[in-house]
Write a protein that holds these residues in place. Structure first.
Motif, PDB file in Angstrom:
ATOM      1  N   GLU A   5       7.770 -13.159   7.055  1.00 28.24           N
ATOM      2  CA  GLU A   5       6.913 -14.099   7.017  1.00 28.24           C
ATOM      3  C   GLU A   5       5.604 -13.714   6.357  1.00 28.24           C
ATOM      4  O   GLU A   5       4.890 -14.695   6.247  1.00 28.24           O
ATOM      5  N   ILE A   6       5.170 -12.769   6.355  1.00 30.13           N
ATOM      6  CA  ILE A   6       3.830 -12.313   5.831  1.00 30.13           C
ATOM      7  C   ILE A   6       3.918 -11.773   4.285  1.00 30.13           C
ATOM      8  O   ILE A   6       2.944 -11.093   3.634  1.00 30.13           O
ATOM      9  N   THR A   7       5.069 -12.002   3.457  1.00 33.67           N
ATOM     10  CA  THR A   7       5.156 -11.692   2.138  1.00 33.67           C
ATOM     11  C   THR A   7       4.707 -12.616   1.093  1.00 33.67           C
ATOM     12  O   THR A   7       4.803 -14.071   1.401  1.00 33.67           O
TER      13      THR A   7
ATOM     14  N   LEU B 171      -7.636  -4.403  -4.328  1.00 32.94           N
ATOM     15  CA  LEU B 171      -6.129  -4.211  -4.146  1.00 32.94           C
ATOM     16  C   LEU B 171      -5.778  -3.466  -5.418  1.00 32.94           C
ATOM     17  O   LEU B 171      -5.849  -3.579  -6.667  1.00 32.94           O
ATOM     18  N   LEU B 172      -5.260  -2.213  -5.028  1.00 29.60           N
ATOM     19  CA  LEU B 172      -4.888  -0.984  -6.010  1.00 29.60           C
ATOM     20  C   LEU B 172      -3.439  -1.028  -6.218  1.00 29.60           C
ATOM     21  O   LEU B 172      -3.150  -0.388  -7.484  1.00 29.60           O
ATOM     22  N   ALA B 173      -2.745  -1.483  -5.357  1.00 33.02           N
ATOM     23  CA  ALA B 173      -1.237  -1.162  -5.653  1.00 33.02           C
ATOM     24  C   ALA B 173      -0.632  -2.252  -4.479  1.00 33.02           C
ATOM     25  O   ALA B 173      -1.090  -2.710  -3.812  1.00 33.02           O
ATOM     26  N   PRO B 174       0.615  -2.666  -5.109  1.00 33.64           N
ATOM     27  CA  PRO B 174       1.342  -3.707  -4.187  1.00 33.64           C
ATOM     28  C   PRO B 174       1.493  -3.012  -2.600  1.00 33.64           C
ATOM     29  O   PRO B 174       1.861  -1.971  -2.435  1.00 33.64           O
ATOM     30  N   ALA B 175       1.410  -3.952  -1.812  1.00 31.53           N
ATOM     31  CA  ALA B 175       1.530  -3.597  -0.356  1.00 31.53           C
ATOM     32  C   ALA B 175       3.148  -3.718  -0.263  1.00 31.53           C
ATOM     33  O   ALA B 175       3.655  -4.475   0.500  1.00 31.53           O
ATOM     34  N   ASP B 176       3.766  -2.436  -0.523  1.00 34.62           N
ATOM     35  CA  ASP B 176       5.195  -2.425  -0.649  1.00 34.62           C
ATOM     36  C   ASP B 176       5.564  -1.418   0.325  1.00 34.62           C
ATOM     37  O   ASP B 176       5.723  -0.249  -0.076  1.00 34.62           O
ATOM     38  N   GLY B 177       5.844  -1.726   1.798  1.00 32.66           N
ATOM     39  CA  GLY B 177       6.207  -0.633   2.590  1.00 32.66           C
ATOM     40  C   GLY B 177       6.799  -1.219   3.807  1.00 32.66           C
ATOM     41  O   GLY B 177       6.912  -2.403   3.961  1.00 32.66           O
TER      42      GLY B 177
ATOM     43  N   GLU C 224      -9.461   1.529   4.272  1.00 33.12           N
ATOM     44  CA  GLU C 224      -8.385   2.013   3.383  1.00 33.12           C
ATOM     45  C   GLU C 224      -7.149   1.227   3.853  1.00 33.12           C
ATOM     46  O   GLU C 224      -6.988   1.566   5.040  1.00 33.12           O
ATOM     47  N   VAL C 225      -6.214   0.791   3.231  1.00 31.35           N
ATOM     48  CA  VAL C 225      -5.171   0.344   3.510  1.00 31.35           C
ATOM     49  C   VAL C 225      -3.940   1.020   3.002  1.00 31.35           C
ATOM     50  O   VAL C 225      -4.107   0.906   1.721  1.00 31.35           O
ATOM     51  N   PHE C 226      -3.114   1.606   3.655  1.00 30.43           N
ATOM     52  CA  PHE C 226      -1.879   2.286   3.057  1.00 30.43           C
ATOM     53  C   PHE C 226      -0.487   1.734   3.386  1.00 30.43           C
ATOM     54  O   PHE C 226      -0.331   1.030   4.530  1.00 30.43           O
ATOM     55  N   ALA C 227       0.257   1.402   2.375  1.00 29.05           N
ATOM     56  CA  ALA C 227       1.639   1.069   2.459  1.00 29.05           C
ATOM     57  C   ALA C 227       2.557   2.323   2.618  1.00 29.05           C
ATOM     58  O   ALA C 227       2.272   3.124   1.754  1.00 29.05           O
ATOM     59  N   ILE C 228       3.381   2.218   3.561  1.00 36.18           N
ATOM     60  CA  ILE C 228       4.145   3.482   4.114  1.00 36.18           C
ATOM     61  C   ILE C 228       5.712   3.166   3.821  1.00 36.18           C
ATOM     62  O   ILE C 228       6.168   2.197   4.312  1.00 36.18           O
ATOM     63  N   ARG C 229       6.288   3.750   2.891  1.00 39.07           N
ATOM     64  CA  ARG C 229       7.960   3.642   2.885  1.00 39.07           C
ATOM     65  C   ARG C 229       8.307   4.897   2.742  1.00 39.07           C
ATOM     66  O   ARG C 229       8.052   5.618   2.032  1.00 39.07           O
ATOM     67  N   ARG C 230       9.410   5.008   3.693  1.00 37.82           N
ATOM     68  CA  ARG C 230      10.138   6.441   3.846  1.00 37.82           C
ATOM     69  C   ARG C 230       9.188   7.456   3.842  1.00 37.82           C
ATOM     70  O   ARG C 230       9.121   8.701   3.297  1.00 37.82           O
ATOM     71  N   GLU C 231       8.081   7.299   4.947  1.00 35.52           N
ATOM     72  CA  GLU C 231       6.984   8.136   5.265  1.00 35.52           C
ATOM     73  C   GLU C 231       6.148   8.677   3.811  1.00 35.52           C
ATOM     74  O   GLU C 231       5.334   9.609   4.270  1.00 35.52           O
ATOM     75  N   GLN C 232       6.362   7.913   2.931  1.00 29.68           N
ATOM     76  CA  GLN C 232       5.243   8.039   1.580  1.00 29.68           C
ATOM     77  C   GLN C 232       4.346   7.267   1.864  1.00 29.68           C
ATOM     78  O   GLN C 232       4.503   5.985   1.796  1.00 29.68           O
ATOM     79  N   TRP C 233       2.926   7.593   1.800  1.00 28.97           N
ATOM     80  CA  TRP C 233       1.864   6.855   2.009  1.00 28.97           C
ATOM     81  C   TRP C 233       1.094   6.524   0.540  1.00 28.97           C
ATOM     82  O   TRP C 233       0.917   7.417  -0.080  1.00 28.97           O
TER      83      TRP C 233
END
Length: 155
Positions: A53-55, A97-103, A125-134
């Motif tokens: 819902e927030i994408t 915005l430096l990279a897509p918020a894909d996490g 700073e905002v980090f997107a975390i996917r499979r524990e990769q920040w």
């Protein structure tokens, strides 16, 4: 983030309870599912789990939502250093915005750069975390106004 900044002393020994209560008043944070697990003098973290819902149209968390959690994290970091009976309000911020918020989740880390009686300078700073990769996806600088004697809540 945790840059080499001075260690700040809160002016209110009850700052953490005050910040948590203020966060509970923010219906916008509840709407997107944000949580406030870290509250320390001059430093706050907001965690946000992925929700469709927030994408935006590419399936990434929307940039406006990224801005929301950066703004709130840095604002609450400022609020940890204000006296009791003081609320805060954002005066301005600049978000890159430096990279897509894909996490699977986002973490916004806000901290105070320079506290003042009326104006406080913060950053996040905002980090997107996917499979524990920040992945750093956004950076923000902000000016906060301390509103002495101004109660929070809808009047």
């Amino acid at each position: 983030m945790r840059h080499e900044l001075p260690i700040f002393q809160p002016k209110d020994p009850g700052y953490a309870d005050r910040v948590h209560e203020s966060f509970r008043l923010q219906q916008a944070m509840a709407l997107i599912g944000a949580e406030l697990p870290v509250v320390e003098p001059g430093h706050v973290e907001i965690h946000l789990p992925f929700k469709p819902e927030i994408t935006q149209q590419h399936g990434f968390i929307h940039g406006g939502v990224v801005g929301m959690i950066a703004d709130s994290a840095a604002g609450y970091a400022a609020n940890t250093l204000t006296p009791a009976g003081t609320s805060v309000l954002t005066v301005e911020y600049k978000l890159n915005l430096l990279a897509p918020a894909d996490g699977e989740r986002l973490v916004a880390r806000g901290e105070v750069v320079k506290p003042g009686r009326t104006l406080l300078i913060t950053r996040a700073e905002v980090f997107a975390i996917r499979r524990e990769q920040w992945t750093l996806c956004a950076v923000m600088q902000q000016t906060i106004m301390a509103m002495h004697g101004k109660k929070e809540g809808v009047e």
